[in-house]
Design an enzyme around this catalytic site. Structure first.
Site, PDB file in Angstrom:
ATOM      1  N   LYS A 106       6.652   6.985  -5.373  1.00  0.00           N
ATOM      2  CA  LYS A 106       6.602   5.977  -6.473  1.00  0.00           C
ATOM      3  C   LYS A 106       7.615   6.128  -7.395  1.00  0.00           C
ATOM      4  O   LYS A 106       8.590   5.260  -8.035  1.00  0.00           O
ATOM      5  CB  LYS A 106       5.191   5.917  -6.943  1.00  0.00           C
ATOM      6  CG  LYS A 106       4.340   5.212  -6.120  1.00  0.00           C
ATOM      7  CD  LYS A 106       2.774   4.976  -6.870  1.00  0.00           C
ATOM      8  CE  LYS A 106       1.866   4.407  -5.758  1.00  0.00           C
ATOM      9  NZ  LYS A 106       0.922   3.843  -6.502  1.00  0.00           N
TER      10      LYS A 106
ATOM     11  N   PRO B 197       0.806  -1.159  -0.024  1.00  0.00           N
ATOM     12  CA  PRO B 197       0.091  -0.125  -0.136  1.00  0.00           C
ATOM     13  C   PRO B 197       0.750   1.240  -0.019  1.00  0.00           C
ATOM     14  O   PRO B 197       2.314   1.110   0.203  1.00  0.00           O
ATOM     15  CB  PRO B 197      -0.777  -0.163   1.336  1.00  0.00           C
ATOM     16  CG  PRO B 197       0.188  -0.894   2.272  1.00  0.00           C
ATOM     17  CD  PRO B 197       0.993  -1.759   1.271  1.00  0.00           C
TER      18      PRO B 197
HETATM   19  P1  NAP Z   1      -4.070  -2.271   0.729  1.00  0.00           P
HETATM   20  O1  NAP Z   1      -5.083  -2.795   0.477  1.00  0.00           O
HETATM   21  O2  NAP Z   1      -3.746  -1.243   1.690  1.00  0.00           O
HETATM   22  O3  NAP Z   1      -2.846  -3.516   0.831  1.00  0.00           O
HETATM   23  C1  NAP Z   1      -2.300  -3.706   2.175  1.00  0.00           C
HETATM   24  C2  NAP Z   1      -1.224  -5.070   1.697  1.00  0.00           C
HETATM   25  O4  NAP Z   1       0.054  -4.896   1.950  1.00  0.00           O
HETATM   26  C3  NAP Z   1      -1.666  -6.001   2.859  1.00  0.00           C
HETATM   27  O5  NAP Z   1      -1.565  -7.476   2.292  1.00  0.00           O
HETATM   28  C4  NAP Z   1      -0.863  -5.888   4.109  1.00  0.00           C
HETATM   29  O6  NAP Z   1      -0.620  -7.087   4.580  1.00  0.00           O
HETATM   30  C5  NAP Z   1       0.449  -5.602   3.132  1.00  0.00           C
HETATM   31  N1  NAP Z   1       1.040  -4.589   4.190  1.00  0.00           N
HETATM   32  C6  NAP Z   1       0.862  -3.213   4.483  1.00  0.00           C
HETATM   33  N2  NAP Z   1       1.615  -2.739   5.107  1.00  0.00           N
HETATM   34  C7  NAP Z   1       2.832  -3.494   4.937  1.00  0.00           C
HETATM   35  C8  NAP Z   1       4.163  -3.755   5.647  1.00  0.00           C
HETATM   36  N3  NAP Z   1       4.764  -2.716   6.429  1.00  0.00           N
HETATM   37  N4  NAP Z   1       4.889  -4.640   5.378  1.00  0.00           N
HETATM   38  C9  NAP Z   1       4.514  -5.899   4.635  1.00  0.00           C
HETATM   39  N5  NAP Z   1       3.198  -6.048   4.173  1.00  0.00           N
HETATM   40  C10 NAP Z   1       2.373  -4.809   4.604  1.00  0.00           C
HETATM   41  O7  NAP Z   1      -3.116  -1.604  -0.577  1.00  0.00           O
HETATM   42  P2  NAP Z   1      -4.245  -1.412  -1.926  1.00  0.00           P
HETATM   43  O8  NAP Z   1      -4.993  -0.218  -1.498  1.00  0.00           O
HETATM   44  O9  NAP Z   1      -4.523  -2.750  -2.647  1.00  0.00           O
HETATM   45  O10 NAP Z   1      -2.845  -0.562  -2.726  1.00  0.00           O
HETATM   46  C11 NAP Z   1      -1.958  -1.582  -3.560  1.00  0.00           C
HETATM   47  C12 NAP Z   1      -1.573  -0.473  -4.715  1.00  0.00           C
HETATM   48  O11 NAP Z   1      -2.622   0.032  -5.447  1.00  0.00           O
HETATM   49  C13 NAP Z   1      -0.567   0.831  -4.134  1.00  0.00           C
HETATM   50  O12 NAP Z   1       0.500   1.030  -5.116  1.00  0.00           O
HETATM   51  C14 NAP Z   1      -1.895   1.927  -4.377  1.00  0.00           C
HETATM   52  O13 NAP Z   1      -1.268   3.142  -4.640  1.00  0.00           O
HETATM   53  C15 NAP Z   1      -2.470   1.364  -5.683  1.00  0.00           C
HETATM   54  N6  NAP Z   1      -3.746   1.851  -5.766  1.00  0.00           N
HETATM   55  C16 NAP Z   1      -4.201   2.219  -6.865  1.00  0.00           C
HETATM   56  C17 NAP Z   1      -5.594   2.708  -7.019  1.00  0.00           C
HETATM   57  C18 NAP Z   1      -6.344   2.956  -8.329  1.00  0.00           C
HETATM   58  O14 NAP Z   1      -7.590   3.303  -8.584  1.00  0.00           O
HETATM   59  N7  NAP Z   1      -5.422   3.059  -9.468  1.00  0.00           N
HETATM   60  C19 NAP Z   1      -6.514   2.713  -6.048  1.00  0.00           C
HETATM   61  C20 NAP Z   1      -5.880   2.332  -4.548  1.00  0.00           C
HETATM   62  C21 NAP Z   1      -4.624   2.136  -4.479  1.00  0.00           C
HETATM   63  P3  NAP Z   1      -1.465  -7.638   5.907  1.00  0.00           P
HETATM   64  O15 NAP Z   1      -2.466  -8.674   5.385  1.00  0.00           O
HETATM   65  O16 NAP Z   1      -0.235  -8.046   6.851  1.00  0.00           O
HETATM   66  O17 NAP Z   1      -1.936  -6.245   6.633  1.00  0.00           O
END
Ligand code: NAP
Length: 328
Positions: free
Chosen positions: A140, A92
């Site tokens: 990023k 994230p």
């Molecule tokens: P998210 O739901 O917050 O994903 C969190 C994941 O990362 C979980 O698997 C969590 O593991 C793990 N994690 C969090 N902190 C960690 C740490 N310190 N060490 C190891 N693992 C950790 O993320 P997301 O929203 O899917 O975002 C992923 C990507 O998508 C990012 O690059 C974001 O900028 C992008 N994004 C894009 C859009 C778009 O519309 N294009 C929208 C939102 C996000 P646990 O299960 O252990 O907590």
């Protein structure tokens, strides 16, 4: 720790952040394409919600290997990396800088054929949004520059908007209301791609020699749409009329400055500037693609992506719960 796999000669894929909002789709896509799939997960805790435990169970039932560890465990990461071919990070926003630890481990392992860092948004080298969003993109970009200067083969993915995430935010299908907010004039075009399709494209990209050390932009023609077109399409499908509440571009600019002065922490401080960039200014479609650009639906015509029209039909019958309230 020895990773064992009964799978063929497909590349082995290790995913960081695989239990997250988008990450779970990447894990499912990787397994469904037959790749021996590994997810680096933090150890389970008693506070972990039942849904997270269920997801881990689902992954195991798909034959996915869960490797427990922390990003700080360098030696453990190196030993896992030595047993896979491709690394995809879907960590994230808060953990973007921590990817340096993954890069260090990839360099130490020395065998990784491709690394996709956590990007999955706009083409950050081609747009200049308002400061809060810009500062976030800088994080990023730092990872981009680091990889470009390294010997690690990489691909940068510009997936544009997660469609289910933004349709929930713009249309509230799960929670119908008489009025809908329009950011800017509503005329600017955005690109909304379904998360499941983004995940499939991503697995293809990660395995494709054509995408080595390149940026790939996900801009399928059926997913380019303005807010006004989206609302009008939704009105036709639901048979309802919605009142449009417009938040003009200058109001969004003022609001984005207020969140800076208020000192809101990341990622809450970037919501307004994302809405401004994507929907009021139309940054995602502000540059043309030429023959040198790599676009996902052109690279992989065999993947039948879900158009916005088809996606709205899905939302009409069974609207998914919104991901989170971060951009509300
Ligand atoms: P998210 O739901 O917050 O994903 C969190 C994941 O990362 C979980 O698997 C969590 O593991 C793990 N994690 C969090 N902190 C960690 C740490 N310190 N060490 C190891 N693992 C950790 O993320 P997301 O929203 O899917 O975002 C992923 C990507 O998508 C990012 O690059 C974001 O900028 C992008 N994004 C894009 C859009 C778009 O519309 N294009 C929208 C939102 C996000 P646990 O299960 O252990 O907590």
């Amino acid at each position: 720790m020895e990773i064992t796999s009964n799978s063929c000669n497909k590349s082995k894929i290790l995913i960081f952040g695989g239990t997250g909002y988008f990450g779970k789709h990447v894990v499912r896509a990787s397994a469904s394409f037959g790749h021996p799939t590994f997810v680096f997960v933090r150890p389970a805790t008693p506070q972990m919600p039942p849904s997270s435990l269920q997801l881990r169970g689902e992954f195991r039932s798909l034959g996915v290997t869960l490797v427990q560890g922390e990003l700080e465990e360098h030696e453990k990461m190196v030993s896992v990396l030595k047993q896979v071919d491709i690394v995809i990070s879907v960590l994230p926003v808060s953990a973007i800088p921590d990817q340096i630890k993954i890069i260090d481990a990839i360099i130490a392992a020395g065998n990784i054929e491709r690394f996709l860092p956590s990007e999955f948004g706009c083409e950050e080298d081609r747009i200049t949004p308002l400061p809060p969003f810009e500062a976030f993109l800088e994080k990023k970009k730092k990872i981009r520059r680091l990889l470009e200067a390294s010997t690690i083969p990489y691909t940068f993915v510009s997936a544009n908007c997660y469609a289910a995430y933004f349709i929930s935010l713009l249309l509230h299908p799960h929670d119908p209301r008489p009025d809908l907010v329009v950011y800017g004039t509503g005329e600017a075009k955005a690109v909304l791609n379904w998360e499941q399709d983004i995940a499939k494209y991503t697995i293809k990209v990660a395995n494709d020699p054509r995408t080595r050390n390149r940026v790939v932009i996900y801009r399928p023609p059926g997913n380019i749409i303005s807010q006004n077109e989206l609302i009008s399409s939704w009105e036709k499908k639901t048979g309802r009329r919605f009142e449009k509440v417009c938040v003009q571009e200058d109001e969004l600019i003022k609001l984005s400055q207020i969140v800076i002065y208020a000192g809101l922490p990341s990622p809450d401080n970037i919501a307004v500037s994302i809405l401004h960039s994507v929907f009021a200014r139309g940054d995602l479609m502000s540059f043309d693609l030429d023959e040198d650009d790599l676009e996902a639906s052109c690279l992989y015509p065999e993947i039948e992506y879900t158009t916005i029209d088809q996606l709205l039909d899905i939302f009409l019958v069974d609207p998914p719960e919104p991901a989170r309230a971060a951009l509300e």
